[in-house]
Every structure is written in structure tokens, then in C-alpha cells.
Design a protein around this motif. Structure first.
Motif, PDB file in Angstrom:
ATOM      1  N   PRO A  97       3.484   8.117  -2.907  1.00 51.05           N
ATOM      2  CA  PRO A  97       4.642   8.571  -3.716  1.00 51.05           C
ATOM      3  C   PRO A  97       6.052   7.830  -3.441  1.00 51.05           C
ATOM      4  CG  PRO A  97       3.512  10.428  -2.989  1.00 51.05           C
ATOM      5  CD  PRO A  97       2.856   9.461  -2.025  1.00 51.05           C
ATOM      6  N   SER A  98       6.401   7.488  -2.215  1.00 50.88           N
ATOM      7  CA  SER A  98       7.621   6.948  -1.931  1.00 50.88           C
ATOM      8  C   SER A  98       7.494   5.419  -2.173  1.00 50.88           C
ATOM      9  CB  SER A  98       8.128   7.062  -0.732  1.00 50.88           C
ATOM     10  OG  SER A  98       7.374   6.585   0.308  1.00 50.88           O
ATOM     11  N   GLN A  99       6.432   4.819  -2.012  1.00 50.34           N
ATOM     12  CA  GLN A  99       6.154   3.494  -2.370  1.00 50.34           C
ATOM     13  C   GLN A  99       6.123   3.173  -3.659  1.00 50.34           C
ATOM     14  OE1 GLN A  99       2.636   3.187   0.118  1.00 50.34           O
ATOM     15  NE2 GLN A  99       3.591   2.169   1.649  1.00 50.34           N
ATOM     16  N   LEU A 100       5.346   3.964  -4.463  1.00 46.08           N
ATOM     17  CA  LEU A 100       5.534   3.909  -5.875  1.00 46.08           C
ATOM     18  C   LEU A 100       6.733   3.993  -6.580  1.00 46.08           C
ATOM     19  CD1 LEU A 100       4.087   3.543  -8.560  1.00 46.08           C
ATOM     20  CD2 LEU A 100       3.818   6.117  -8.756  1.00 46.08           C
ATOM     21  N   GLN A 101       7.630   4.901  -6.158  1.00 46.35           N
ATOM     22  CA  GLN A 101       8.747   5.020  -6.597  1.00 46.35           C
ATOM     23  C   GLN A 101       9.791   3.841  -6.301  1.00 46.35           C
ATOM     24  OE1 GLN A 101      12.331   5.718  -4.959  1.00 46.35           O
ATOM     25  NE2 GLN A 101      13.250   5.792  -6.827  1.00 46.35           N
TER      26      GLN A 101
END
Length: 222
Positions: A97-101
Motif C-alpha cells: 500500500p505505501s509503496q504503491l502510493q
């Protein structure tokens, strides 16, 4: 979370430079006119702090988590012949989630122009696919590239098979040593490497840009 804390652009390996920090810690902007390679994580599958770790390094991170400590992951951006920016992420980690964001926030790449390339079926490399399911994002037809045995594993074992059945992901076939284009300037070539292959093959990726090439092998047994 500051987006540039977890995104590093490798200008030496790859294809251009989007932003960096000068000696005073100030962010400097640069023009982008070609493909870019981004480091979105560098850690082993278990991340940091690591479960069961009582060493000072882990105790400190349990007390004060570091937002720039993510499981190994790369991102590549390119443009199509029509000028649209497209992207690929290498691995779907527990930090997905944080990497995609972080990846999307700089390039405004919608999911329909994003692909995910998996290396093998160990938890740090594919378990982030769960966030594409209906309990979380409820994505539609995100391209996920995997080798034949890995595709069989994902289609015949839950909860991953539900992602396929509901159309959250669309599995794409990788073939060793055959290239896949990302945009107009980058191609990706999967390479088999030795590792513990309990559930799938293990591959690395040769990522070829117009001027330079990067080799991504997160796990290998010598």
C-alpha cells in the motif's frame, strides 16, 4: 510520510533523474524526459522491525517505526508512443500500500496503466496482492506477470484464486528469456535463478532502457 523518504531514483543504473536532495537536505527538481527506475524498498521479506527480534536495532524500531524501511521492491516508469506515462512494480510486498502510493503520487499513473512483475512465491514478494482484493482496494484487472508454475499456484490456491475469479488481477504469462515491453523505451526479460522453489519458479529481471540496463535479483542461492 514524505514520499521521497521511500523512493530513490537510481540515475547511475537507469534512465533519468526525477528529484534528489542537495547537501543541505533541500529537494531539487529536475526535468524528466525518459524512463526512470525507482527503489521502493530494500529489506528482507520480514521487514523491519523483524518479528521475534530483540536486538537494539529492532527494539528502537518497534518504539519509533521508520517510514523509509520497506521490503524489497522496484518501480519503473516509461511513456508510450502516444506520450502516456505507464509503470511497473517489481514485487507485491507486505508494504505494497505505501509503496504503491509513493510510486503513483509522483507520476499519477492509474492502476489500468500499471503492471506488477513477481519473482517467486515467498511472502515478501507476492503477499501484497491481497490488498488488491475486495476487502481492501477492490481493483479491476491489474496486470500481474508470473512464471507458469507460479500462475498455477495463484489460480488454484486461496485467497489468491479469488483475486483471479473476481477480476481483481489479470494473470499474464512470463516465459524465461522472452521480453515484455513497458512503454516505448523499456523492456523486461525474466531470468531463472536458483532458490528454494517450494511453490513456484524463481526469476530475476533484466530491465533494459534505451541507454542502460539494470539487473533485479532479490533472492538467489549460490
Amino acid at each position: 510520510m514524505h514520499r521521497f523518504q521511500i523512493m530513490v531514483v537510481l540515475s547511475l543504473l537507469a534512465f533519468g533523474l526525477s528529484a534528489c536532495f542537495d547537501g543541505a537536505g533541500e529537494r531539487q527538481e529536475y526535468a524528466v524526459d525518459g524512463p526512470l527506475l525507482h527503489v521502493l524498498g530494500t529489506l528482507q521479506d520480514g521487514g523491519a522491525p523483524h518479528i521475534g527480534c530483540n536486538r537494539p536495532c529492532c527494539r528502537n524500531l518497534f518504539l519509533r517505526p521508520a517510514t523509509d524501511r520497506k521490503v524489497v521492491c522496484l518501480g519503473v516508469t516509461d511513456t508510450t508512443a502516444g506520450g502516456e506515462r505507464v509503470g511497473a512494480m517489481f514485487e507485491a510486498t507486505p508494504d505494497f500500500p505505501s509503496q504503491l502510493q509513493a510510486f503513483q503520487s509522483d507520476w499519477d499513473i492509474p492502476l489500468e496503466r500499471l503492471s506488477v512483475f513477481l519473482t517467486h512465491a515467498h511472502i515478501g514478494h507476492y503477499s501484497g496482492l491481497m490488498f488488491l482484493g475486495r476487502e481492501a482496494l477492490g481493483a479491476k484487472n491489474v496486470e500481474v506477470w508470473a512464471m507458469p508454475r507460479f500462475r498455477d499456484f495463484l489460480t488454484t490456491n486461496g485467497p489468491w484464486s479469488q483475486l483471479v475469479e473476481l477480476g481483481n488481477i489479470r494473470l499474464k504469462a512470463l516465459t524465461e528469456n522472452q521480453h515484455i515491453a513497458i512503454g516505448a523505451n523499456v523492456r523486461v526479460i525474466p531470468l531463472r535463478v536458483p532458490h528454494r522453489d517450494e511453490y513456484s519458479e524463481t526469476v530475476g529481471y533484466r530491465i533494459e532502457g534505451p541507454r542502460n540496463t539494470a539487473l533485479f535479483i532479490p533472492d538467489i542461492n549460490k
